[in-house]
Design an enzyme around this catalytic site. Structure first.
Site, PDB file in Angstrom:
ATOM      1  N   ARG A 184       1.059  -0.743  -0.150  1.00 46.84           N
ATOM      2  CA  ARG A 184       0.074   0.236  -0.038  1.00 46.84           C
ATOM      3  C   ARG A 184       1.346   1.346   0.178  1.00 46.84           C
ATOM      4  O   ARG A 184       1.745   1.306   0.779  1.00 46.84           O
ATOM      5  CB  ARG A 184      -1.224  -0.013   0.970  1.00 46.84           C
TER       6      ARG A 184
ATOM      7  N   GLU B 139      -4.182   6.747  -6.802  1.00 45.04           N
ATOM      8  CA  GLU B 139      -3.831   6.068  -7.466  1.00 45.04           C
ATOM      9  C   GLU B 139      -5.413   6.302  -8.004  1.00 45.04           C
ATOM     10  O   GLU B 139      -6.501   6.890  -7.709  1.00 45.04           O
ATOM     11  CB  GLU B 139      -4.226   5.019  -7.436  1.00 45.04           C
TER      12      GLU B 139
ATOM     13  N   HIS C 299       0.398  -0.467  -9.956  1.00 47.87           N
ATOM     14  CA  HIS C 299      -0.618  -1.193  -8.981  1.00 47.87           C
ATOM     15  C   HIS C 299      -0.656  -3.114  -9.840  1.00 47.87           C
ATOM     16  O   HIS C 299      -2.397  -2.754  -9.764  1.00 47.87           O
ATOM     17  CB  HIS C 299      -1.378  -0.257  -9.006  1.00 47.87           C
TER      18      HIS C 299
END
Length: 361
Positions: free
Chosen positions: A280, A309, A328
């Site tokens: 994270r 994001e 990601h």
């Protein structure tokens, strides 16, 4: 069966409808719009389900949705909305919303303004972006799915190997007609430091041992026995920071772990060390990391997660030459998506039958 009524000249005019649903896949919507434009007073439709943030346009191909589509309208949104007002406007007509992990936060404030919402499907067993207490208070069922545990550790090792062997520079040289550009780093004999030795951290340790690395680990509740069983040696936090050549983070984001790597922690690391984060983004103080990378306090960072994001196009991390990064994609694999959406379909059907399963508490 839940129904939604479109009234002529109501809030959702044709133009609002077209604007809200432009970037999506939707079944049979043209017939509804045409009917509205012909002036029908009302059109009753089935339960409405929104599937959010389908960046790759694969949600409907990753599972058999036919049983759900026979009983509900399924609308798939491929884009991501940061603006809360735009998100609320988009989701107002829906009875159920399926979120992709933590991409779209459903805060208490947002849930309060979605009176039709009765079900949230989460593609994760833990989802900090859903205000669970607020959902429960409003009678909204929140169901979760399982997944696969291989994606994140595989991607983490991909990043480590790419950084160790200068993969980006060597590939660019090859494609431009060049040849070798530098020396890679050996993993054998190097020290792998793991912060968080849970399911993913343990897989990281196993591969590190296979590469012949010295594996050390720390987290607040880690015991020597658990570390040894995973092939690692328990050390304190200061030792982990000081000795790791590759420091990889595998912690759950919480108030306790937020910012666990900051200015002081980066200062304690070797100048030749790499920080690896596929867990994270907020585990790391992003501004402190950018400063440390720019000043070469550490050798580099291998990243798959970020504070914001999608990462803004002009973000500083995109421009630093000692960053190896991906957008990601740790969990973004065919098998994982099949597990996510297969169980999402099961959860939706169970909820529509009045017997919800995998309910998050």
């Amino acid at each position: 069966m839940t129904s939604l009524i479109f009234m002529r000249d109501s809030y959702h005019s044709y133009y609002q409808f077209a604007n809200i649903y432009r970037p999506i896949h939707i079944f049979r919507w043209k017939a509804y719009v045409q009917a509205i434009m012909r002036g029908r007073d009302r059109i009753a439709i089935m339960t409405r389900i929104a599937v959010l943030d389908d960046y790759q346009s694969v949600a409907l191909q990753s599972a058999d949705w036919s049983a759900v589509q026979a009983r509900a309208e399924v609308v798939v949104f491929e884009d991501h909305l940061e603006n809360s007002e735009a998100l609320i406007e988009r989701l107002l007509p829906f009875d159920a919303v399926c979120v992709m992990r933590e991409r779209t936060p459903l805060t208490a404030e947002i849930l309060e303004r979605l009176p039709n919402l009765k079900f949230i499907g989460s593609n994760a067993s833990h989802n900090a972006s859903i205000a669970l207490a607020a959902a429960t208070k409003r009678g909204i069922v929140v169901s979760f799915t399982g997944g696969r545990g291989n994606g994140a550790p595989e991607l983490t090792w991909t990043l480590i190997l790419a950084a160790a062997r200068n993969m980006q520079a060597e590939t660019e040289s090859f494609r431009s007609g060049g040849w070798q550009t530098g020396l890679g780093s050996d993993l054998e004999g190097a020290t792998l430091g793991i912060m968080g030795l849970g399911k993913i951290g343990s897989r990281m340790a196993a591969v590190g041992c296979a590469f012949g690395m010295k594996v050390i680990a720390w987290s607040e509740n880690l015991t020597a026995e658990t570390a040894q069983a995973a092939g690692a040696t328990l050390v304190d936090k200061a030792t982990l920071l000081r000795e790791a050549d590759w420091l990889t983070l595998h912690l759950v984001l919480s108030e306790r772990s937020r910012g666990i790597i900051g200015v002081e922690e980066l200062r304690q690391m070797k100048p030749t060390a790499w920080l690896v984060n596929t867990s994270r983004g907020p585990l790391v103080d992003e501004e402190a990391l950018i400063d440390a990378l720019a000043r070469r306090v550490i050798a580099g960072a291998a990243l798959d997660v970020y504070d914001t994001e999608p990462l803004p196009p002009n973000h500083k991390l995109r421009r630093l030459d000692n960053v190896v990064a991906t957008p990601h994609v740790g969990f973004v694999t065919k098998g994982t998506y099949e597990a996510f959406y297969g169980e999402t379909v099961e959860n939706l059907l169970a909820w529509m039958d009045g017997s919800p399963i995998r309910v998050m508490t």
